[in-house]
Design a protein around this motif. Structure first.
Motif, PDB file in Angstrom:
ATOM      1  N   ILE A 196       0.807  -1.220   0.000  1.00 33.28           N
ATOM      2  CA  ILE A 196       0.000   0.000   0.000  1.00 33.28           C
ATOM      3  C   ILE A 196       0.845   1.277   0.000  1.00 33.28           C
ATOM      4  O   ILE A 196       0.471   2.281  -0.626  1.00 33.28           O
ATOM      5  CB  ILE A 196      -0.970   0.006   1.217  1.00 33.28           C
ATOM      6  N   ALA A 197       2.005   1.267   0.644  1.00 32.92           N
ATOM      7  CA  ALA A 197       2.830   2.477   0.726  1.00 32.92           C
ATOM      8  C   ALA A 197       3.451   2.851  -0.609  1.00 32.92           C
ATOM      9  O   ALA A 197       4.003   3.956  -0.747  1.00 32.92           O
ATOM     10  CB  ALA A 197       3.930   2.285   1.776  1.00 32.92           C
ATOM     11  N   GLN A 198       3.354   1.967  -1.609  1.00 35.44           N
ATOM     12  CA  GLN A 198       3.916   2.250  -2.927  1.00 35.44           C
ATOM     13  C   GLN A 198       2.914   2.935  -3.860  1.00 35.44           C
ATOM     14  O   GLN A 198       3.278   3.352  -4.959  1.00 35.44           O
ATOM     15  CB  GLN A 198       4.389   0.946  -3.576  1.00 35.44           C
ATOM     16  N   LEU A 199       1.664   3.046  -3.428  1.00 38.17           N
ATOM     17  CA  LEU A 199       0.596   3.504  -4.315  1.00 38.17           C
ATOM     18  C   LEU A 199       0.282   4.984  -4.122  1.00 38.17           C
ATOM     19  O   LEU A 199       0.184   5.471  -2.998  1.00 38.17           O
ATOM     20  CB  LEU A 199      -0.675   2.688  -4.065  1.00 38.17           C
ATOM     21  N   ASP A 200       0.077   5.672  -5.232  1.00 36.74           N
ATOM     22  CA  ASP A 200      -0.402   7.056  -5.184  1.00 36.74           C
ATOM     23  C   ASP A 200      -1.923   7.108  -5.148  1.00 36.74           C
ATOM     24  O   ASP A 200      -2.510   8.042  -4.583  1.00 36.74           O
ATOM     25  CB  ASP A 200       0.105   7.822  -6.409  1.00 36.74           C
ATOM     26  N   PHE A 201      -2.564   6.122  -5.777  1.00 36.19           N
ATOM     27  CA  PHE A 201      -4.019   6.006  -5.776  1.00 36.19           C
ATOM     28  C   PHE A 201      -4.398   4.563  -5.493  1.00 36.19           C
ATOM     29  O   PHE A 201      -3.733   3.631  -5.975  1.00 36.19           O
ATOM     30  CB  PHE A 201      -4.620   6.407  -7.132  1.00 36.19           C
ATOM     31  N   LEU A 202      -5.470   4.381  -4.747  1.00 44.00           N
ATOM     32  CA  LEU A 202      -6.051   3.057  -4.541  1.00 44.00           C
ATOM     33  C   LEU A 202      -7.496   3.121  -4.999  1.00 44.00           C
ATOM     34  O   LEU A 202      -8.304   3.882  -4.447  1.00 44.00           O
ATOM     35  CB  LEU A 202      -5.981   2.636  -3.075  1.00 44.00           C
TER      36      LEU A 202
END
Length: 322
Positions: A196-202
């Motif tokens: 999750i910490a690698q994502l700009d959008f979920l």
């Protein structure tokens, strides 16, 4: 005469299109059109077909399904069948079909519109326009950003290539990881917390079930990348809404675009309404002004097979009847 109950809590012109086109195509079927689940009781006893969407049944799902003694088939007007297929009052003999494959374009556009609006802070511009206030800031862009898509079905398969075309890195989270066109890599849903910490959008597209209830919880939300954004086009119950408010107030989440909520309609005193970093749409991601052109071919195909006594030939069968 076969009776079908159309419980369609959608804009009036669209539900009227559904009703009039079906009535013309199937003159031997009595179609009862109702827009509010509170008004269906007079139609329950003799209807053998129910065409509706789980959220339209609201808290009366068990009452409705449990008081339709002649019910033989439920045609969902959406893809997700929660609040129908999971209700204990739904008899085992009732066949259930859905709209799988009909929502790819509009849901993809809703997801992309949400990411663009959050990135460029479009709501701030609209508020400033209302106030005649000239302000400038540095908008973000989605090109070069990483989007995670939770729930890999037909809609995600339509969305991923569109995100790639906009220069995004696309990461998928699936209950059954597999190679899918448009995705740079795929992970199991159980790995969401690690990635999750690698994502700009979920972007949330997963069906709602006991397994996905609050799958986006406090741990996931507080583990998101600083300045990242959440887009929920799935179901409200997929997100712990109290934890999301905290993450938007004090945590790493800079904005959220929410189309679905744990309680719908969203209560007027809910905190989400007053949060300037939240974009609210009213469960309309899957709808378009010509949704009847997408949905009716599926419904008409299934209705013909039903009337011909060949339910096994229906398409998009979620659960076969007995």
């Amino acid at each position: 005469m076969t009776k079908a109950l159309l419980l369609l809590n959608m804009p009036e012109n669209l539900r009227n299109k559904f009703h009039s086109k079906l009535a013309r195509a199937f003159p031997t079927v009595n179609f009862a059109l109702v827009d509010n689940v509170a008004d269906v009781d007079r139609h329950l006893a003799d209807a053998e077909i129910l065409m509706t969407h789980g959220p339209y049944l609201s808290t009366r799902a068990d009452h409705v399904l449990g008081h339709m003694p002649n019910l033989r088939w439920v045609q969902g007007t959406g893809t997700g069948m929660d609040n129908i297929i999971d209700r204990p009052s739904l008899p085992a003999h009732v066949q259930v079909t859905n709209m799988r494959g009909a929502h790819g374009p509009q849901m993809s556009e809703a997801a992309i519109a949400s990411m663009l609006a959050l990135s460029r802070n479009i709501p701030r511009s609209i508020r400033n326009q209302d106030k005649h206030a000239w302000q400038r800031w540095l908008p973000g862009i989605i090109h070069g950003k990483t989007v995670g898509i939770l729930g890999i079905g037909v809609i995600a398969e339509a969305l991923a290539p569109r995100c790639k075309a906009l220069g995004m890195t696309v990461v998928g989270f699936s209950s059954s990881p597999r190679e899918v066109t448009g995705f740079d890599r795929m992970h199991a849903m159980s790995e969401l917390g690690e990635i999750i910490a690698q994502l700009d959008f979920l972007v949330l597209l997963t069906p709602y079930s006991k397994a996905t209830h609050h799958i986006v919880n406090r741990e996931v939300l507080m583990g998101m990348k600083q300045g990242s954004c959440l887009v929920n086009l799935a179901r409200g119950g997929v997100v712990d809404e109290a934890a999301l408010i905290n993450a938007l107030d004090d945590g790493p989440v800079s904005g959220a675009a929410l189309d679905v909520f744990a309680t719908e309609p969203l209560p007027g005193d809910h905190r989400f309404w007053s949060m300037e970093n939240v974009i609210i749409t009213c469960h309309m991601g899957g709808l378009t002004d010509d949704y009847d052109l997408q949905a009716l071919p599926i419904i008409e195909t299934n209705l013909r097979h039903y009337l011909d006594g060949k339910p096994d030939r229906m398409i998009n069968i979620v659960r076969g009847g007995t």
